[in-house]
Design a protein around this motif. Structure first.
Motif, PDB file in Angstrom:
ATOM      1  N   UNK A 132       2.542  12.955   7.261  1.00 22.75           N
ATOM      2  CA  UNK A 132       2.615  13.540   8.739  1.00 22.75           C
ATOM      3  C   UNK A 132       2.502  12.501   9.970  1.00 22.75           C
ATOM      4  N   UNK A 133       1.352  11.778   9.955  1.00 25.73           N
ATOM      5  CA  UNK A 133       0.759  10.909  10.799  1.00 25.73           C
ATOM      6  C   UNK A 133       1.861   9.777  10.765  1.00 25.73           C
TER       7      UNK A 133
ATOM      8  N   UNK B 128       0.870  -1.225   0.008  1.00 23.01           N
ATOM      9  CA  UNK B 128      -0.083   0.052   0.028  1.00 23.01           C
ATOM     10  C   UNK B 128       0.742   1.181   0.031  1.00 23.01           C
ATOM     11  N   UNK B 129       0.541   2.316  -0.889  1.00 21.61           N
ATOM     12  CA  UNK B 129       1.308   3.354  -0.910  1.00 21.61           C
ATOM     13  C   UNK B 129       0.706   4.418   0.158  1.00 21.61           C
ATOM     14  N   UNK B 130       1.140   5.304   0.522  1.00 23.32           N
ATOM     15  CA  UNK B 130       1.047   6.476   1.348  1.00 23.32           C
ATOM     16  C   UNK B 130      -0.415   7.058   0.750  1.00 23.32           C
ATOM     17  N   UNK B 131      -0.420   7.269  -0.513  1.00 28.13           N
ATOM     18  CA  UNK B 131      -1.485   7.715  -1.312  1.00 28.13           C
ATOM     19  C   UNK B 131      -2.840   6.998  -1.186  1.00 28.13           C
TER      20      UNK B 131
ATOM     21  N   UNK C 106      -1.959  10.594  16.013  1.00 23.82           N
ATOM     22  CA  UNK C 106      -2.931   9.877  15.536  1.00 23.82           C
ATOM     23  C   UNK C 106      -4.047  10.050  16.259  1.00 23.82           C
ATOM     24  N   UNK C 107      -5.394  10.368  15.977  1.00 23.52           N
ATOM     25  CA  UNK C 107      -6.402  10.188  16.820  1.00 23.52           C
ATOM     26  C   UNK C 107      -7.002   8.688  16.921  1.00 23.52           C
ATOM     27  N   UNK C 108      -7.619   8.402  17.996  1.00 27.65           N
ATOM     28  CA  UNK C 108      -8.057   6.830  18.079  1.00 27.65           C
ATOM     29  C   UNK C 108      -8.898   6.599  16.935  1.00 27.65           C
TER      30      UNK C 108
END
Length: 92
Positions: free
Chosen positions: A42-43, A24-27, A50-52
């Motif tokens: 950025x995550x 899987x790519x970041x895109x 990273x929120x839950x």
């Protein structure tokens, strides 16, 4: 570095490793999470928290248990066995 920060860094590394293993790519991840590629980058790099909800969504996209992201694959079944034993006791 605090132990909490180490844990967060390990989680981010697991996410990246599993993402790459699955091809899987970041895109792709960004699209599935309905965020920009830059926001996903950025995550994964630790520039944003990273929120839950996103954490759970990432686990779903990667098709793994959240426990595996937190603790690594070697500890996932340990939790499953604990809960199975607890359920058996309650049922009996």
């Amino acid at each position: 570095m605090s132990t909490t920060q180490q844990l967060v860094d390990e989680i981010r590394e697991r996410i990246k490793k599993i993402r790459i293993e699955k091809g899987y790519s970041q895109d792709y991840m960004a699209e599935m999470l309905n965020i920009s590629q830059n926001a996903y980058h950025k995550l994964e790099r630790g520039h944003t928290r990273i929120n839950l909800r996103k954490f759970i969504d990432i686990a779903k996209i990667l098709e793994i248990e959240t426990a595996e992201l937190i603790n690594g694959p070697e500890h996932v079944y340990m939790f499953s066995k604990y809960y199975q034993k607890s359920l058996l006791r309650k049922i009996e």
